[in-house]
Design a protein around this motif. Sequence first.
Motif, PDB file in Angstrom:
ATOM      1  N   TYR A 129     -32.245  21.774  85.078  1.00 37.82           N
ATOM      2  CA  TYR A 129     -33.019  21.561  86.278  1.00 37.82           C
ATOM      3  C   TYR A 129     -32.457  22.755  87.308  1.00 37.82           C
ATOM      4  O   TYR A 129     -33.554  23.215  87.923  1.00 37.82           O
ATOM      5  CB  TYR A 129     -32.832  20.370  86.958  1.00 37.82           C
ATOM      6  CG  TYR A 129     -33.708  19.934  88.181  1.00 37.82           C
ATOM      7  CD1 TYR A 129     -34.671  19.280  88.231  1.00 37.82           C
ATOM      8  CD2 TYR A 129     -33.184  20.453  89.562  1.00 37.82           C
ATOM      9  CE1 TYR A 129     -35.503  19.051  89.245  1.00 37.82           C
ATOM     10  CE2 TYR A 129     -33.788  20.258  90.651  1.00 37.82           C
ATOM     11  CZ  TYR A 129     -35.221  19.408  90.798  1.00 37.82           C
ATOM     12  OH  TYR A 129     -35.913  19.489  91.995  1.00 37.82           O
ATOM     13  N   THR A 130     -31.418  22.840  87.321  1.00 37.06           N
ATOM     14  CA  THR A 130     -30.932  23.941  88.316  1.00 37.06           C
ATOM     15  C   THR A 130     -31.421  25.432  87.915  1.00 37.06           C
ATOM     16  O   THR A 130     -31.591  26.142  88.812  1.00 37.06           O
ATOM     17  CB  THR A 130     -29.506  24.054  88.543  1.00 37.06           C
ATOM     18  OG1 THR A 130     -28.932  22.671  88.944  1.00 37.06           O
ATOM     19  CG2 THR A 130     -28.863  25.038  89.333  1.00 37.06           C
ATOM     20  N   CYS A 138     -36.752  29.067  93.853  1.00 34.08           N
ATOM     21  CA  CYS A 138     -36.370  29.272  95.142  1.00 34.08           C
ATOM     22  C   CYS A 138     -36.683  30.960  95.361  1.00 34.08           C
ATOM     23  O   CYS A 138     -36.901  31.235  96.385  1.00 34.08           O
ATOM     24  CB  CYS A 138     -34.881  28.880  95.214  1.00 34.08           C
ATOM     25  SG  CYS A 138     -34.460  27.375  95.393  1.00 34.08           S
ATOM     26  N   MET A 160     -37.199  19.321  95.562  1.00 32.96           N
ATOM     27  CA  MET A 160     -35.668  19.990  95.112  1.00 32.96           C
ATOM     28  C   MET A 160     -34.793  19.707  96.039  1.00 32.96           C
ATOM     29  O   MET A 160     -33.510  19.453  95.440  1.00 32.96           O
ATOM     30  CB  MET A 160     -36.020  21.565  94.963  1.00 32.96           C
ATOM     31  CG  MET A 160     -34.988  22.470  94.093  1.00 32.96           C
ATOM     32  SD  MET A 160     -35.510  23.969  94.432  1.00 32.96           S
ATOM     33  CE  MET A 160     -37.056  24.219  93.608  1.00 32.96           C
ATOM     34  N   SER A 176     -34.643  25.560  88.896  1.00 36.05           N
ATOM     35  CA  SER A 176     -34.986  25.565  90.485  1.00 36.05           C
ATOM     36  C   SER A 176     -34.684  26.986  90.817  1.00 36.05           C
ATOM     37  O   SER A 176     -35.412  27.380  92.212  1.00 36.05           O
ATOM     38  CB  SER A 176     -34.129  24.699  90.870  1.00 36.05           C
ATOM     39  OG  SER A 176     -34.562  23.351  90.519  1.00 36.05           O
TER      40      SER A 176
END
Length: 683
Positions: A429-430, A437, A381, A433
Amino acid sequence: MTSAHRSGSGSGTDEEDTTLPMRFLRRLLLPSDSPTPEGAKRPAGGADAAALKAYMRGRHREMQDRVFQYVVARPELQTPLELAPAAHQELCIRQMSALVQDAGVRPLSLMAADPAQYFAVMESVGWIDISLGIKFGAQYSLWGGSVINLGTNKHKEKYFDKIDNLDYPGCFAMTELHHGSNVQALQTTATFDSVTDEFIIDTPSDGAIKWWIGLAAMHAKFATVFARLILPLQGEGGEPADMGIHAFVVPIRDLETHAVLPGIEINDCGRKIGLNGVDTGALRFSSVRIPRDNLLNRFGDVARDGKYTSSLPTINKRFAATLGELVGGRVALAYSSVVILKTAVTIAVRYALLRQQFGPPKQPEIRLLDYQSHQHKLMPMLASAYAFQFAGAYLIDTYSEMKKTNNDEDLSAHVHVLAAGMKSYITSYTAKSISICRESCGGHGYSAVNRFGSLRNDHDIFQTFEGDNTVLLQQVARDLLKQYEKKFKGGTLSVTWNYLRDSMSSYLSQPNRVTARWEAEDHLRDPNFQLEAFRYRTSRLLHSVAARLQKDMKTLGGFGAWNRCLNHLLILAESHIESIILARFIEVVKSCPDEKTREVLKLVCDLYALDGIWKDIGAYRNLDYVAPNKAKAINKLVDYLSYQVRLMARELIDAFDIPDQAIRAPIGMQSDAYAKYTQYVGL
């Protein structure tokens, strides 16, 4: 394993050594301040944080710092952790007003002179508050951008300065209750009245109510309204002529009193999952009259006698040109999404470097980032954040070049596809992610002060507005199919697809069975192999979906065939965008002037590339591009590269150079992460 290693492990017997793979465990479970594990090398003496930071620092960083520090120095302009929507919306307009009218920032002027500088300011505004960033975008990228890009000189003379200095706050009224992505099907009408020389704006049904319009609920005084241009009696048989979607400037509130103007109904769309600092509203129009000059007439105009003229011959071409000029919003979202990804990864990695948990018997607890599973979550990442930063910079530079040339159709088409694909790919993607996280930070990740909740909620809509991600990927796929068809008809390929210009034949041939088995590290880390692998997958996907579409069209027609192949088309588009991102990353590595920094970036790039190949290893195996032994070697190398990137994780994160006041999460601070934690939660 030597006796010295055994005695240092805390193990008592050789039997335990055979039960647990201690050599492997010791390599992974050493505290970060212990000697480098056996066989691991820090590239060229390790990462130089200062050199990395200097290389990553944008050329407009001084402007970013000035904007950000202006707000940081004023406590009354800082956004509290919890704030009611109405108060949050008022705070955002005060923040924007302070930056524009007090600090002298001129966003629209920056956009016109140097789009890269405008996007740099947008990054610092997003550090302050993501809602503020979106509000800035609505005012300048959308409302201001639509007037400047779709209007002509008379509109620039009338509106530019007052939009720039925030005297004319406005909104962008495109989406309707029943229509978002399908803009050509919008129902709002603008009917020309030749007697009064005016357009009459109407909302013909509830489904045509303008919906999700940022700044409309409280602060906008104008709206760019997208509506069907109707010319009475000019169609066949004296029927009204529908000239397609055009954009109109419509005043919606009184400039002095701020009262809603007659014929206009404005409502708040209600509390949202996130971005509640943005006043999102609904607009209904009932016989609202505007002057003929309020038509943004760059691509189509109506004369005093009602005659319609355009430099573009068809409705579809005018529509495409209109939307093409609004691509800056997608560029901004892709770039802003990278900023949010970097923030989330920074918080998670810094926490993982700080938090200790478990470890070998009778030894100190080890840091979370020394666990292979944690490295597997976060290091690819981190590598992607680097890849996306470079890709985002490339997107902005290409967009800036397009704005300078203004008439280069190929470049405009390239930017349109690039922005659509990158906005879709990066925001998706973010979004995934941020959740990873959060999970990697355990219970502390669930605390509101550590920001994952607000980052996730504020960012989530990035996947939807400025074009739904699934729809945007289809635009990318459609362009690739056009380029594919042109190639086999002897046409010239656009820059978007230029890597097929000289090598389509080799990509479509059977893979080399010898190279399919090569597994040496030097080969796997060769950028030529990595990029060829990405492009080979894309080419095979394109070739196979073209064949499927051709076959299915015979029985299902064009729409039915497209729908049957839709998942295939989406994978194709994502694969193409991944190829572009990797190509850019490889170019950046090669052009880095500092040898140590270049070696570090090469390591990060290798991880990004090989992790991408491994994640789709099934496709490569099905295509016989990668033999089983090579697939196993790639998997092992990804684990090892993740470990090596972990050794430099602190420096790589610090190189993002995001101020602690922008991070704000107690567990994500550059130093003294826990020092003020209790203060943040009110203890």
